[in-house]
Design an enzyme around this catalytic site. Structure first.
Site, PDB file in Angstrom:
ATOM      1  N   VAL A  97       0.840  -1.216   0.000  1.00 25.61           N
ATOM      2  CA  VAL A  97       0.000   0.000   0.000  1.00 25.61           C
ATOM      3  C   VAL A  97       0.870   1.260   0.000  1.00 25.61           C
ATOM      4  CG1 VAL A  97      -1.766   1.248   1.337  1.00 25.61           C
ATOM      5  CG2 VAL A  97      -1.736  -1.235   1.342  1.00 25.61           C
ATOM      6  N   ASP A 147      -2.979   4.641 -13.602  1.00 26.38           N
ATOM      7  CA  ASP A 147      -3.029   3.451 -12.745  1.00 26.38           C
ATOM      8  C   ASP A 147      -4.253   2.582 -13.046  1.00 26.38           C
ATOM      9  OD1 ASP A 147      -0.870   4.623 -11.599  1.00 26.38           O
ATOM     10  OD2 ASP A 147      -1.583   4.504  -9.535  1.00 26.38           O
TER      11      ASP A 147
HETATM   12  O1  PMV Z   1       2.565   6.461  -6.624  1.00 25.19           O
HETATM   13  P1  PMV Z   1       1.422   6.018  -7.433  1.00 25.19           P
HETATM   14  O2  PMV Z   1       1.381   4.568  -7.676  1.00 25.19           O
HETATM   15  O3  PMV Z   1       0.124   6.522  -6.910  1.00 25.19           O
HETATM   16  O4  PMV Z   1       1.636   6.642  -8.895  1.00 25.19           O
HETATM   17  C1  PMV Z   1       1.402   7.999  -9.138  1.00 25.19           C
HETATM   18  C2  PMV Z   1       1.798   8.379 -10.531  1.00 25.19           C
HETATM   19  C3  PMV Z   1       1.797   9.896 -10.751  1.00 25.19           C
HETATM   20  O5  PMV Z   1       2.214  10.126 -12.092  1.00 25.19           O
HETATM   21  C4  PMV Z   1       2.778  10.584  -9.811  1.00 25.19           C
HETATM   22  C5  PMV Z   1       0.416  10.497 -10.530  1.00 25.19           C
HETATM   23  C6  PMV Z   1      -0.592  10.176 -11.623  1.00 25.19           C
HETATM   24  O6  PMV Z   1      -1.786  10.350 -11.356  1.00 25.19           O
HETATM   25  O7  PMV Z   1      -0.210   9.814 -12.747  1.00 25.19           O
END
Ligand code: PMV
Length: 315
Positions: A97, A147
């Site tokens: 997480v 994501d």
């Molecule tokens: O850290 P994570 O898995 O939530 O990835 C975020 C990726 C970002 O580019 C920093 C934010 C996004 O919404 O793309």
């Protein structure tokens, strides 16, 4: 019982820059969030997260903050598809997480997919993706959508806001992606806001860094499409330097990155929001043992992950 599983992700190139409309490359990997749903005669709508050790009744006005995204999904589906018979949804996940592997998106995708299947309505993966994106907005504020997209559709994806392209190539057998969690949790929404504010303060400089990131991602895409995976190392390192310049690199992740490079990694960088979270490195088979040994020696638990072609699946 209806069960769905959705994969985690590793952003290979372009995180943060993607928030302002630049491209990024991401791959789904073989760690999963799973949701199983069973009917409840009581008519209640219960949700249990094993990983977060929390449970709630989704009809309550206030649910624990970490479960709010599931209430949002339940409400969207309720509005769109009408009355939902009673259920108990159990969510479980192998994905660390708040570490940059897309745990919140994968749980949202698996819950959405299983709930739509439980209802027995017709739906497309695009619907799952759109609903999960609404839930991501609650968690991250200004998500790019990368994501939920990769967790829904799987594979290696070239992604820009409003555009996605699956890169249909086979990942080479003798090339490994090693992921190390620095163990430092951070709030993606907060890191994204800090980066955007730095951009505003120094726009005349930052805009060039963002253009460099775009060129880098496009170059990486061409290398991947021509199966030149082994030539990606330097681009990974350049990408890491760009992440450093937008303020998301910290001592602990740098330490992992240097350990990976010194033990034979072709390239290594932060993946995800940074300021902690995970680092990934690209390794040829012959340097893998050495790297794993070295990373364990400095106190980390490296995991070897495999890119997967499928996104959310029934299981
Ligand atoms: O850290 P994570 O898995 O939530 O990835 C975020 C990726 C970002 O580019 C920093 C934010 C996004 O919404 O793309």
């Amino acid at each position: 019982m209806i069960c769905s599983a959705a994969p985690a992700k590793v952003i290979l190139f372009g995180e943060h820059f993607v928030v302002k409309g630049k491209p990024a490359i991401v791959t789904a990997v073989n760690l999963y969030a799973k949701t199983c749903i069973m009917e409840l005669e009581s008519g209640k709508h219960l949700l249990i997260s094993k990983q977060l050790r929390q449970e709630t009744d989704l009809d309550k006005e206030h649910v624990p903050e970490q479960l709010a995204q599931f209430k949002r999904i339940y409400e969207i589906i309720y509005e769109k598809y009408g009355v939902i018979r009673g259920f108990k949804a159990i969510i479980d996940s192998d994905i660390p997480v708040s570490s940059g592997m897309g745990s919140s998106a994968a749980t949202a995708v698996s819950f959405t997919h299983s709930l739509l299947r439980f209802l027995g309505v017709e739906f497309k993966l695009e619907d799952v993706n759109n609903i999960a994106y609404e839930a991501e907005k609650l968690v991250h504020g200004k998500p790019s959508g990368i994501d939920n997209t990769v967790s829904t559709f799987g594979g290696i994806i070239y992604y820009k806001r409003g555009y996605m392209e699956k890169l249909n190539v086979k990942w080479p057998q003798n090339l490994s992606l090693v992921v190390v969690d620095s163990g430092i949790k951070r709030n993606t929404g907060k890191v994204v806001m800090d980066v955007l504010e730095r951009y505003e303060r120094h726009e005349e400089i930052m805009k060039h860094i963002y253009v460099a990131a775009e060129q880098l991602v496009n170059k990486a895409k061409n290398l991947i499409l021509s199966s030149r995976f082994y030539d990606l190392g330097e681009l990974i390192s350049i990408n890491q330097s760009l992440l450093e310049s937008i303020g998301v690199s910290i001592f602990e992740t740098d330490r992992i990155i240097y350990a990976m490079i010194e033990s034979g990694g072709l390239g290594a960088k932060i993946s995800g929001a940074g300021r902690g979270g995970i680092v990934y490195g690209l390794f040829m088979e012959n340097s893998l043992n050495n790297a794993i040994h070295r990373l364990k020696n400095i106190g980390y638990k490296p995991i070897i992950v495999k890119p997967v072609e499928k996104g959310v699946i029934e299981f």
